[in-house]
Motif scaffolding. Structure first.
Motif, mmCIF file in Angstrom:
data_model
loop_
_atom_site.group_PDB
_atom_site.id
_atom_site.type_symbol
_atom_site.label_atom_id
_atom_site.label_comp_id
_atom_site.label_asym_id
_atom_site.label_seq_id
_atom_site.Cartn_x
_atom_site.Cartn_y
_atom_site.Cartn_z
ATOM 1 N N GLY A 1 0.073 5.793 -9.410
ATOM 2 C CA GLY A 1 -0.415 6.549 -10.557
ATOM 3 C C GLY A 1 0.212 6.141 -11.871
ATOM 4 N N ALA A 2 1.247 5.305 -11.828
ATOM 5 C CA ALA A 2 1.929 4.911 -13.065
ATOM 6 C C ALA A 2 1.162 3.858 -13.844
ATOM 7 C CB ALA A 2 3.331 4.396 -12.740
ATOM 8 N N ASP A 3 0.286 3.096 -13.183
ATOM 9 C CA ASP A 3 -0.401 1.992 -13.849
ATOM 10 C C ASP A 3 -1.819 1.872 -13.298
ATOM 11 O OD1 ASP A 3 -1.036 -0.260 -15.307
ATOM 12 O OD2 ASP A 3 0.008 -1.654 -13.973
ATOM 13 N N SER A 4 -2.794 1.873 -14.185
ATOM 14 C CA SER A 4 -4.192 1.784 -13.760
ATOM 15 C C SER A 4 -4.528 0.422 -13.166
ATOM 16 C CB SER A 4 -5.122 2.067 -14.948
ATOM 17 O OG SER A 4 -4.945 1.090 -15.965
ATOM 18 N N LEU A 5 -3.686 -0.580 -13.388
ATOM 19 C CA LEU A 5 -3.931 -1.916 -12.844
ATOM 20 C C LEU A 5 -3.247 -2.125 -11.495
ATOM 21 C CD1 LEU A 5 -4.749 -2.312 -15.851
ATOM 22 C CD2 LEU A 5 -3.794 -4.607 -15.709
ATOM 23 N N GLY A 6 -2.513 -1.119 -11.020
ATOM 24 C CA GLY A 6 -1.727 -1.308 -9.809
ATOM 25 C C GLY A 6 -2.549 -1.716 -8.600
ATOM 26 N N TYR A 7 -3.701 -1.078 -8.392
ATOM 27 C CA TYR A 7 -4.482 -1.346 -7.186
ATOM 28 C C TYR A 7 -4.978 -2.784 -7.144
ATOM 29 C CZ TYR A 7 -7.532 -0.160 -3.241
ATOM 30 O OH TYR A 7 -8.118 -0.086 -2.009
ATOM 31 N N PHE A 8 -5.106 -3.427 -8.307
ATOM 32 C CA PHE A 8 -5.607 -4.800 -8.347
ATOM 33 C C PHE A 8 -4.594 -5.796 -7.793
ATOM 34 C CE2 PHE A 8 -7.925 -2.724 -11.942
ATOM 35 C CZ PHE A 8 -9.154 -2.683 -11.303
ATOM 36 N N ALA A 9 -3.373 -5.334 -7.521
ATOM 37 C CA ALA A 9 -2.404 -6.203 -6.848
ATOM 38 C C ALA A 9 -2.857 -6.535 -5.438
ATOM 39 C CB ALA A 9 -1.041 -5.530 -6.808
ATOM 40 N N LEU A 10 -3.835 -5.813 -4.914
ATOM 41 C CA LEU A 10 -4.351 -6.066 -3.577
ATOM 42 C C LEU A 10 -5.336 -7.223 -3.535
ATOM 43 C CD1 LEU A 10 -4.901 -2.360 -2.461
ATOM 44 C CD2 LEU A 10 -3.151 -3.918 -1.617
ATOM 45 N N ARG A 11 -5.609 -7.849 -4.674
ATOM 46 C CA ARG A 11 -6.463 -9.038 -4.677
ATOM 47 C C ARG A 11 -5.905 -10.091 -3.723
ATOM 48 N NH1 ARG A 11 -9.858 -10.738 -9.209
ATOM 49 N NH2 ARG A 11 -9.253 -12.833 -8.583
ATOM 50 N N ALA A 12 -6.797 -10.762 -3.020
ATOM 51 C CA ALA A 12 -6.349 -11.738 -2.019
ATOM 52 C C ALA A 12 -5.704 -12.964 -2.645
ATOM 53 C CB ALA A 12 -7.539 -12.162 -1.157
ATOM 54 N N ASP A 13 -6.007 -13.271 -3.920
ATOM 55 C CA ASP A 13 -5.463 -14.484 -4.526
ATOM 56 C C ASP A 13 -4.168 -14.235 -5.288
ATOM 57 O OD1 ASP A 13 -6.468 -13.060 -6.635
ATOM 58 O OD2 ASP A 13 -7.592 -14.716 -7.525
ATOM 59 N N LYS A 14 -3.601 -13.056 -5.170
ATOM 60 C CA LYS A 14 -2.327 -12.759 -5.822
ATOM 61 C C LYS A 14 -1.195 -12.838 -4.812
ATOM 62 C CE LYS A 14 -3.839 -9.864 -9.689
ATOM 63 N NZ LYS A 14 -3.776 -8.522 -10.320
ATOM 64 N N ALA A 15 -0.148 -13.553 -5.181
ATOM 65 C CA ALA A 15 1.063 -13.604 -4.373
ATOM 66 C C ALA A 15 1.963 -12.438 -4.762
ATOM 67 C CB ALA A 15 1.782 -14.930 -4.576
ATOM 68 N N PRO B 1 -8.894 3.232 -6.861
ATOM 69 C CA PRO B 1 -7.976 4.358 -7.084
ATOM 70 C C PRO B 1 -6.897 4.027 -8.107
ATOM 71 C CG PRO B 1 -8.310 3.941 -4.733
ATOM 72 C CD PRO B 1 -8.894 2.781 -5.462
ATOM 73 N N TRP B 2 -6.574 5.018 -8.888
ATOM 74 C CA TRP B 2 -5.445 4.958 -9.824
ATOM 75 C C TRP B 2 -4.548 6.152 -9.497
ATOM 76 C CZ3 TRP B 2 -6.120 5.968 -15.784
ATOM 77 C CH2 TRP B 2 -4.871 5.943 -16.403
ATOM 78 N N GLY B 3 -3.704 5.958 -8.520
ATOM 79 C CA GLY B 3 -2.915 7.072 -8.032
ATOM 80 C C GLY B 3 -3.792 8.077 -7.313
ATOM 81 N N ALA B 4 -3.324 9.326 -7.263
ATOM 82 C CA ALA B 4 -4.045 10.371 -6.538
ATOM 83 C C ALA B 4 -5.133 11.023 -7.367
ATOM 84 C CB ALA B 4 -3.058 11.437 -6.053
ATOM 85 N N ASP B 5 -5.079 10.908 -8.690
ATOM 86 C CA ASP B 5 -6.030 11.652 -9.525
ATOM 87 C C ASP B 5 -6.686 10.789 -10.598
ATOM 88 O OD1 ASP B 5 -3.869 11.178 -11.110
ATOM 89 O OD2 ASP B 5 -3.539 13.244 -11.730
ATOM 90 N N GLY B 6 -6.729 9.481 -10.388
ATOM 91 C CA GLY B 6 -7.320 8.605 -11.385
ATOM 92 C C GLY B 6 -8.198 7.542 -10.773
ATOM 93 N N LEU B 7 -9.039 6.943 -11.600
ATOM 94 C CA LEU B 7 -9.904 5.845 -11.199
ATOM 95 C C LEU B 7 -9.835 4.760 -12.264
ATOM 96 C CD1 LEU B 7 -13.120 7.778 -10.065
ATOM 97 C CD2 LEU B 7 -11.452 6.675 -8.556
ATOM 98 N N SER B 8 -10.018 3.521 -11.837
ATOM 99 C CA SER B 8 -10.050 2.390 -12.764
ATOM 100 C C SER B 8 -11.298 1.569 -12.474
ATOM 101 C CB SER B 8 -8.798 1.529 -12.597
ATOM 102 O OG SER B 8 -8.760 0.499 -13.560
ATOM 103 N N LEU B 9 -12.101 1.346 -13.496
ATOM 104 C CA LEU B 9 -13.367 0.631 -13.331
ATOM 105 C C LEU B 9 -13.103 -0.806 -12.890
ATOM 106 C CD1 LEU B 9 -16.437 0.522 -13.611
ATOM 107 C CD2 LEU B 9 -16.114 -0.067 -16.022
ATOM 108 N N ARG C 1 0.831 -1.206 0.000
ATOM 109 C CA ARG C 1 0.000 0.000 0.000
ATOM 110 C C ARG C 1 0.872 1.266 0.000
ATOM 111 N NH1 ARG C 1 -5.451 -0.505 0.693
ATOM 112 N NH2 ARG C 1 -6.215 -2.614 1.162
ATOM 113 N N GLU C 2 2.034 1.205 0.639
ATOM 114 C CA GLU C 2 2.949 2.342 0.593
ATOM 115 C C GLU C 2 3.442 2.584 -0.832
ATOM 116 O OE1 GLU C 2 6.042 1.373 3.303
ATOM 117 O OE2 GLU C 2 4.889 1.901 5.115
ATOM 118 N N LEU C 3 3.790 1.513 -1.524
ATOM 119 C CA LEU C 3 4.246 1.660 -2.908
ATOM 120 C C LEU C 3 3.117 2.166 -3.807
ATOM 121 C CD1 LEU C 3 6.449 -1.539 -3.401
ATOM 122 C CD2 LEU C 3 7.207 0.811 -3.069
ATOM 123 N N LEU C 4 1.892 1.686 -3.578
ATOM 124 C CA LEU C 4 0.764 2.163 -4.373
ATOM 125 C C LEU C 4 0.516 3.648 -4.126
ATOM 126 C CD1 LEU C 4 -1.742 -0.817 -4.054
ATOM 127 C CD2 LEU C 4 -0.583 -0.040 -6.133
#
Length: 568
Positions: free
Chosen positions: A241-255, A431-439, A233-236
């Motif tokens: 903001g560099a990648d719209s898919l970044g927040y999805f790394a928080l999925r529980a099934d991802k190592a 969230p997609w960084g501080a100023d973006g959203l990803s559906l 979460r600190e890195l996110l």
């Protein structure tokens, strides 16, 4: 910094795998070829006919297993090497028992020596759970074969020579599992053959199924400790903001596979022996090579095939430097909220749908999850579950697969109600960084008026600027360029054929409708890429990706999926 490395297995390992598969094919051919009559006459003096037939059947099974083992050897699986060595030694004996085939036995002996000399090239660890599953399968099929053989002897008790006891019946069934004759003699040949074929077939099936289970790619349960979650979460927060898919790394099934200094991380999931990463590595770009190198090393250590689904241009270059091939997979639809408006001819279809819904009394509320009352959030969760299309949750690369988690307070929700204040649709953006959203999530009541999807998305885009959001990622369109170029003047025959094939596939996976549903919001298209070791790995990677996205069946944990943006 880690140096570039190849994601392909060493040539010597690939060569050994091919030789083993050729040896397996050779075993099958020699087993079904007619034996030499002179040698068979000599052999029959020492080995009963049932033993010869069992040896021939065993040679076929060993050959097929050697062909199957080639894939594991190519990935450097230590257990595949161990089983191959055992089967090669067994094959030598079977060649002699089935017909004194000295030539075939000599060729297999050379293969065995080669395997022993190259044992240091097969170091990939195995899944310990497979051992117990294989043992269970072995005992289950062997037990079933023993029971069937025992019952076949029992029902022919009055057709046996002499008066063998129950212990003799058991020995007959047990020895039949390994292709040997027992102490029981039958008056009629049919009875003896029936018992031999039943027990022998079950014995071969038990060994074959057990070996397949033993060697199949194991599942990998993600191990995410609290410190890793906090660091992610600190890195996110710093680099999300560099990648719209970044927040999805928080999925529980991802190592998570970290760079040695924990400056960057690759999020992945293992599916059918494929280590499937999604999106870009998270962290500063300077630390990506270390994270990618650690991930590739982890894949090699376990014998997994590394692949990346939907990374961006910069990450694609980084993965290519580390030895993976890269091809364009499709395009992501990104809307600049500052320039979004419903007026103008290109937005006519969306504008008409939105106006029709608003005249019908439909309204939308746009709010962060933390700003919803407990009752509103509970209602949204219940509605999302109610509106889900079928029991299967789809999504992996662009899906969070949960709704209402306290850790997702920054997620944006759009709640659409009809004229009676009944909740008819739910959107969730991550969230997609501080100023973006990803559906992430879109659910709608199928009985609602036509235009529900357009109303929710348009409302979110219109109110995004007031929330400090300047860009919104709507969705990902696979092979979008094919559809776009096929409509242009002068499209060639190959492109038109490819377009027709994709239209057929769209009947099942909505490829074209997803592209057109995104296109009507006039987005900018950002290419996304697929990274893989070699072209021969693409079928396995495609199956793994479709399985991860739940387009192919697989038992999954309950959660929410990322549905497609389709016409309402």
């Amino acid at each position: 910094m880690m140096h570039s490395r190849s994601a392909r297995p060493p040539l010597s390992r690939r060569t050994i795998a091919r030789l083993v598969q050729l040896a397996g094919l050779f075993d099958v051919v020699t087993a079904i070829a007619p034996p030499r009559h002179g040698r068979m006459a000599t052999l029959m003096e020492f080995v009963p006919a049932a033993g010869v037939l069992s040896a021939r059947a065993g040679t076929v099974v060993v050959g097929l297993l050697l062909i199957y083992l080639g894939a594991g050897l190519r990935r450097g699986k230590r257990r595949a090497w161990q089983v191959t060595v055992a089967l090669a030694a067994l094959s030598i004996a079977l060649h002699l028992v089935k017909g004194l085939d000295y030539g075939a036995a000599g060729i297999t002996a050379i293969l065995l020596v080669m395997l022993l000399a190259t044992r240091d090239r097969f170091t990939a660890v195995a899944d310990p759970e497979n051992r117990w599953r294989a043992l269970t399968a072995l005992l289950g099929f062997a037990g079933a074969g023993f029971l069937l053989g025992f019952l076949e002897v029992a029902i022919r008790a009055n057709r046996l020579v002499g008066a063998p006891g129950v212990a003799d019946w058991a020995r007959e069934a047990a020895l039949g599992l390994v292709g040997l004759d027992g102490p029981v003699e039958f008056r009629y040949r049919f009875g003896a053959d029936a018992v031999a074929w039943t027990t022998g077939a079950c014995g071969l099936l038990a060994v074959g199924v057990a070996l397949v289970i033993l060697l199949r790619p194991g599942a990998h349960r993600p191990q995410r400790d609290g410190d890793g979650e906090v660091r992610l979460r600190e890195l996110l927060a710093r680099y999300g903001g560099a990648d719209s898919l970044g927040y999805f790394a928080l999925r529980a099934d991802k190592a998570l596979c970290w760079a040695p200094n924990r400056a960057a991380v690759v999020a992945y999931r293992v599916v059918n022996g494929v280590s499937l990463a999604a999106g870009d590595p998270i962290g500063p770009e300077s630390a990506w090579p270390d994270a990618i190198g650690a991930w590739l090393a982890d894949a090699e250590r376990h014998g997994w095939t590394p692949a990346v689904l939907g990374c961006g241009n910069r990450a694609g270059r980084a993965y290519r430097k580390m030895g993976l091939d890269v091809v364009e997979l499709g395009d992501e639809a990104i809307v600049d909220t500052g320039g979004f408006a419903l007026n103008g001819r290109p937005m006519r279809g969306v504008r008409q749908a939105v106006n029709r819904m608003r005249r019908a009394g439909y309204t939308c509320r746009v709010a962060r999850q933390r700003d919803l009352s407990p009752g509103e959030l509970a209602g949204a969760i219940a509605a999302a579950d109610l509106f889900r299309d079928g029991p299967v949750e789809r999504g992996f690369s662009m899906a969070l697969s949960r709704l209402g988690d306290p850790g997702d307070a920054d997620c944006l929700l759009v709640l659409c109600r009809d004229e009676h204040a009944a909740l008819r649709g739910v959107l969730q953006f991550v969230p997609w960084g501080a100023d973006g959203l990803s559906l992430d999530l879109m659910r709608g009541d199928r009985t609602a008026d036509n235009g529900l999807t357009e109303l929710m998305i348009a409302t979110a885009l219109e109110e995004a600027a007031s929330l400090g959001v300047r860009r919104v990622s709507l969705n990902f369109a696979v092979l979008r360029s094919v559809f776009a170029r096929a409509e242009e003047l002068g499209a060639g025959p190959v492109l038109r054929l490819w377009h027709r094939l994709l239209k057929v596939a769209s009947r099942l996976w909505q490829i074209e409708s997803l592209y057109r549903s995104n296109a009507k919001y006039q987005p900018a298209w950002e290419p996304r890429y697929l990274c893989f070791p070699t072209a021969r790995d693409l079928p396995r990677i495609a199956v793994a990706a479709l399985t991860a996205e739940a387009f192919l069946p697989e038992p999954r944990l309950p959660g929410l999926r990322r549905p497609a943006v389709v016409p309402a």
